[in-house]
Design a protein around this motif. Structure first.
Motif, PDB file in Angstrom:
ATOM      1  N   PRO A   1       0.931  -1.451  -0.293  1.00  0.00           N
ATOM      2  CA  PRO A   1      -0.389   0.213  -0.027  1.00  0.00           C
ATOM      3  C   PRO A   1       0.999   1.187  -0.201  1.00  0.00           C
ATOM      4  CG  PRO A   1       0.396  -1.370   2.460  1.00  0.00           C
ATOM      5  CD  PRO A   1       0.364  -1.699   1.466  1.00  0.00           C
ATOM      6  N   PHE A   2       2.062   1.156   0.433  1.00  0.00           N
ATOM      7  CA  PHE A   2       2.634   2.356   0.473  1.00  0.00           C
ATOM      8  C   PHE A   2       3.263   2.819  -0.877  1.00  0.00           C
ATOM      9  CE2 PHE A   2       5.775   4.982   2.609  1.00  0.00           C
ATOM     10  CZ  PHE A   2       4.913   6.172   3.424  1.00  0.00           C
ATOM     11  N   SER A   3       4.014   1.814  -1.725  1.00  0.00           N
ATOM     12  CA  SER A   3       4.066   2.109  -2.736  1.00  0.00           C
ATOM     13  C   SER A   3       2.847   3.409  -3.829  1.00  0.00           C
ATOM     14  CB  SER A   3       3.852   0.435  -3.739  1.00  0.00           C
ATOM     15  OG  SER A   3       5.289   0.043  -3.356  1.00  0.00           O
ATOM     16  N   ALA A   4       1.871   3.522  -3.076  1.00  0.00           N
ATOM     17  CA  ALA A   4       1.043   4.017  -3.772  1.00  0.00           C
ATOM     18  C   ALA A   4       0.796   5.559  -3.044  1.00  0.00           C
ATOM     19  CB  ALA A   4      -0.530   3.941  -3.555  1.00  0.00           C
ATOM     20  N   ILE A   5       1.763   5.747  -2.155  1.00  0.00           N
ATOM     21  CA  ILE A   5       1.532   7.140  -1.222  1.00  0.00           C
ATOM     22  C   ILE A   5       3.164   7.519  -1.596  1.00  0.00           C
ATOM     23  CG2 ILE A   5       1.944   8.208   0.957  1.00  0.00           C
ATOM     24  CD1 ILE A   5       0.576   5.785   2.211  1.00  0.00           C
ATOM     25  N   VAL A   6       3.954   6.335  -2.149  1.00  0.00           N
ATOM     26  CA  VAL A   6       5.468   6.835  -2.636  1.00  0.00           C
ATOM     27  C   VAL A   6       5.125   7.457  -3.841  1.00  0.00           C
ATOM     28  CG1 VAL A   6       7.647   6.093  -3.650  1.00  0.00           C
ATOM     29  CG2 VAL A   6       6.796   5.286  -1.221  1.00  0.00           C
ATOM     30  N   ALA A   7       4.261   7.415  -4.836  1.00  0.00           N
ATOM     31  CA  ALA A   7       4.241   7.443  -6.265  1.00  0.00           C
ATOM     32  C   ALA A   7       3.486   8.667  -5.870  1.00  0.00           C
ATOM     33  CB  ALA A   7       3.035   6.220  -6.790  1.00  0.00           C
ATOM     34  N   MET A   8       2.224   8.821  -5.278  1.00  0.00           N
ATOM     35  CA  MET A   8       1.351  10.052  -5.076  1.00  0.00           C
ATOM     36  C   MET A   8       2.236  11.489  -4.546  1.00  0.00           C
ATOM     37  SD  MET A   8      -1.664  10.826  -2.958  1.00  0.00           S
ATOM     38  CE  MET A   8      -2.830   8.913  -3.287  1.00  0.00           C
ATOM     39  N   ALA A   9       3.136  11.327  -3.787  1.00  0.00           N
ATOM     40  CA  ALA A   9       4.121  11.868  -2.871  1.00  0.00           C
ATOM     41  C   ALA A   9       4.561  12.773  -4.291  1.00  0.00           C
ATOM     42  CB  ALA A   9       4.427  11.564  -1.821  1.00  0.00           C
ATOM     43  N   GLY A  10       5.095  11.420  -4.996  1.00  0.00           N
ATOM     44  CA  GLY A  10       6.371  11.964  -6.126  1.00  0.00           C
ATOM     45  C   GLY A  10       6.040  12.851  -6.873  1.00  0.00           C
ATOM     46  N   ARG A  11       4.729  12.789  -7.344  1.00  0.00           N
ATOM     47  CA  ARG A  11       3.748  13.498  -8.226  1.00  0.00           C
ATOM     48  C   ARG A  11       3.153  15.305  -8.032  1.00  0.00           C
ATOM     49  NH1 ARG A  11       0.626  11.711 -13.127  1.00  0.00           N
ATOM     50  NH2 ARG A  11      -0.996  13.523 -13.255  1.00  0.00           N
ATOM     51  N   ILE A  12       3.858  14.518  -6.380  1.00  0.00           N
ATOM     52  CA  ILE A  12       2.952  16.099  -6.184  1.00  0.00           C
ATOM     53  C   ILE A  12       3.674  16.843  -5.836  1.00  0.00           C
ATOM     54  CG2 ILE A  12       1.564  17.122  -4.498  1.00  0.00           C
ATOM     55  CD1 ILE A  12      -0.318  14.639  -3.768  1.00  0.00           C
ATOM     56  N   ALA A  13       5.391  16.221  -5.045  1.00  0.00           N
ATOM     57  CA  ALA A  13       6.403  17.087  -4.377  1.00  0.00           C
ATOM     58  C   ALA A  13       7.253  17.051  -5.678  1.00  0.00           C
ATOM     59  CB  ALA A  13       7.090  16.340  -3.538  1.00  0.00           C
ATOM     60  N   LEU A  14       7.353  16.318  -6.211  1.00  0.00           N
ATOM     61  CA  LEU A  14       8.925  16.294  -7.069  1.00  0.00           C
ATOM     62  C   LEU A  14       8.625  16.720  -8.405  1.00  0.00           C
ATOM     63  CD1 LEU A  14      11.058  13.448  -5.343  1.00  0.00           C
ATOM     64  CD2 LEU A  14      10.891  15.888  -4.598  1.00  0.00           C
ATOM     65  N   HIS A  15       7.253  16.125  -8.958  1.00  0.00           N
ATOM     66  CA  HIS A  15       6.830  15.969 -10.436  1.00  0.00           C
ATOM     67  C   HIS A  15       7.232  14.673 -10.908  1.00  0.00           C
ATOM     68  CE1 HIS A  15       5.257  19.996  -9.308  1.00  0.00           C
ATOM     69  NE2 HIS A  15       6.194  20.448  -9.282  1.00  0.00           N
ATOM     70  N   ILE A  16       6.942  14.628  -9.948  1.00  0.00           N
ATOM     71  CA  ILE A  16       7.869  12.758 -10.908  1.00  0.00           C
ATOM     72  C   ILE A  16       6.652  11.701 -11.522  1.00  0.00           C
ATOM     73  CG2 ILE A  16       8.772   9.733 -10.127  1.00  0.00           C
ATOM     74  CD1 ILE A  16      10.642  11.989  -8.445  1.00  0.00           C
ATOM     75  N   HIS A  17       6.508  11.368 -12.419  1.00  0.00           N
ATOM     76  CA  HIS A  17       5.392  10.836 -13.124  1.00  0.00           C
ATOM     77  C   HIS A  17       6.196   9.318 -13.128  1.00  0.00           C
ATOM     78  CE1 HIS A  17       2.766  14.392 -13.263  1.00  0.00           C
ATOM     79  NE2 HIS A  17       3.966  14.419 -13.792  1.00  0.00           N
ATOM     80  N   TYR A  18       5.212   8.372 -12.741  1.00  0.00           N
ATOM     81  CA  TYR A  18       4.661   6.908 -12.802  1.00  0.00           C
ATOM     82  C   TYR A  18       4.435   6.248 -13.627  1.00  0.00           C
ATOM     83  CZ  TYR A  18       9.073   7.766  -8.320  1.00  0.00           C
ATOM     84  OH  TYR A  18       8.434   7.495  -7.585  1.00  0.00           O
ATOM     85  N   SER A  19       5.123   5.987 -14.957  1.00  0.00           N
ATOM     86  CA  SER A  19       4.068   5.310 -16.346  1.00  0.00           C
ATOM     87  C   SER A  19       3.516   3.616 -15.751  1.00  0.00           C
ATOM     88  CB  SER A  19       5.073   5.487 -17.532  1.00  0.00           C
ATOM     89  OG  SER A  19       6.136   4.184 -17.024  1.00  0.00           O
TER      90      SER A  19
END
Length: 255
Positions: free
Chosen positions: A95-113
């Motif tokens: 479940p925490f992988s989803a939080i990592v992906a979301m936090a990366g998108r919001i804070a660092l503008h990292i988009h995971y395909s």
């Protein structure tokens, strides 16, 4: 991204020292991951990167503690430690992988395909595995500590017939034997102290000396002086407290 809970101090639902230790480990890990620019965060400015990792690891530490309180509960002791470490790591990471992906998108503008999700899950699992393993090793510093529970300790089945039904107050190692101090008197059994302590989970107590384990409720007095500490039991026996174990007992409020 995980931590292992410490045994609760008497009168409190949380061992403050254990929580602080787990958070400190998470903070050190966050500094390392931010400095290394893990998960593609190396391209982000320094301040947002450190804020991202510190917030993520502290949140992961809290989530990991909740998971570990279940996976490492006394009833799960039948599972080997390595199996519980793997189970805890996967339970934390999925479940925490989803939080990592979301936090990366919001804070660092990292988009995971979609193609990158399995790699992200593997990376989060690897970090969780390392963090759980580190915390397990840290917990071993407090080996000899047992907590109260509703489950009867396995060790009670080893009591001699004349001591059955007695309260276990203390266990003293004497050569290859253990002297049992109980509410029904004393007796000797052939066993190692470390093995006995492993089976005493269910009784709140701690190892006070390399030769002694003591139940919290059996202590009538605790004295400190001249660089030494001594615990007095209900049967009048005096238990020496070594410097190695004195710090842990102070943290748990025994003195």
């Amino acid at each position: 991204m995980a931590s292992i809970p410490k045994l609760p101090r008497r009168g409190s639902g949380v061992d403050a020292a254990g929580w602080l230790r787990s958070l400190a480990i998470a903070l050190l890990a966050a500094i390392f991951l931010a400095t290394a620019g893990a998960f593609g965060s190396y391209a982000a400015p320094v301040s947002p990167r450190f804020g991202y990792w510190i917030g993520l690891m502290l949140l992961g530490s809290l989530w990991g503690t909740l998971v570990s309180r279940f996976v490492f509960r006394p009833r799960a002791r039948a599972w080997p430690t390595w199996a519980r470490v793997i189970i805890a790591s996967l339970t934390i990471a999925i479940p925490f992988s989803a939080i990592v992906a979301m936090a990366g998108r919001i804070a660092l503008h990292i988009h995971y395909s979609a193609e990158a999700i399995p790699g992200l899950l593997a990376s989060v699992t690897a970090v969780s595995l390392v963090m759980v393993a580190i915390n397990v090793l840290v917990v071993r510093e407090a080996r000899g500590v047992t907590s109260a529970s509703t489950e009867p300790p396995k060790f009670l089945d080893r009591l001699p017939l004349k001591l059955r039904g007695a309260e276990v107050w203390a266990i003293e190692a004497q050569d290859h034997y253990l002297r049992l101090h109980t509410s029904k008197g004393q007796d000797l059994i052939l066993m190692r102290l470390s093995d006995a302590i492993a089976e005493l989970e269910g009784i709140e107590g701690a190892q006070a000396h390399r030769s002694w384990w003591v139940a919290r409720d059996a202590i009538t007095a605790a004295r400190r002086g001249d660089g030494r500490a001594t615990l007095t039991l209900k049967d009048g026996a005096e238990v020496p407290v070594s410097r190695t174990h004195a710090r842990l007992l102070r943290e748990r409020g025994w003195f």
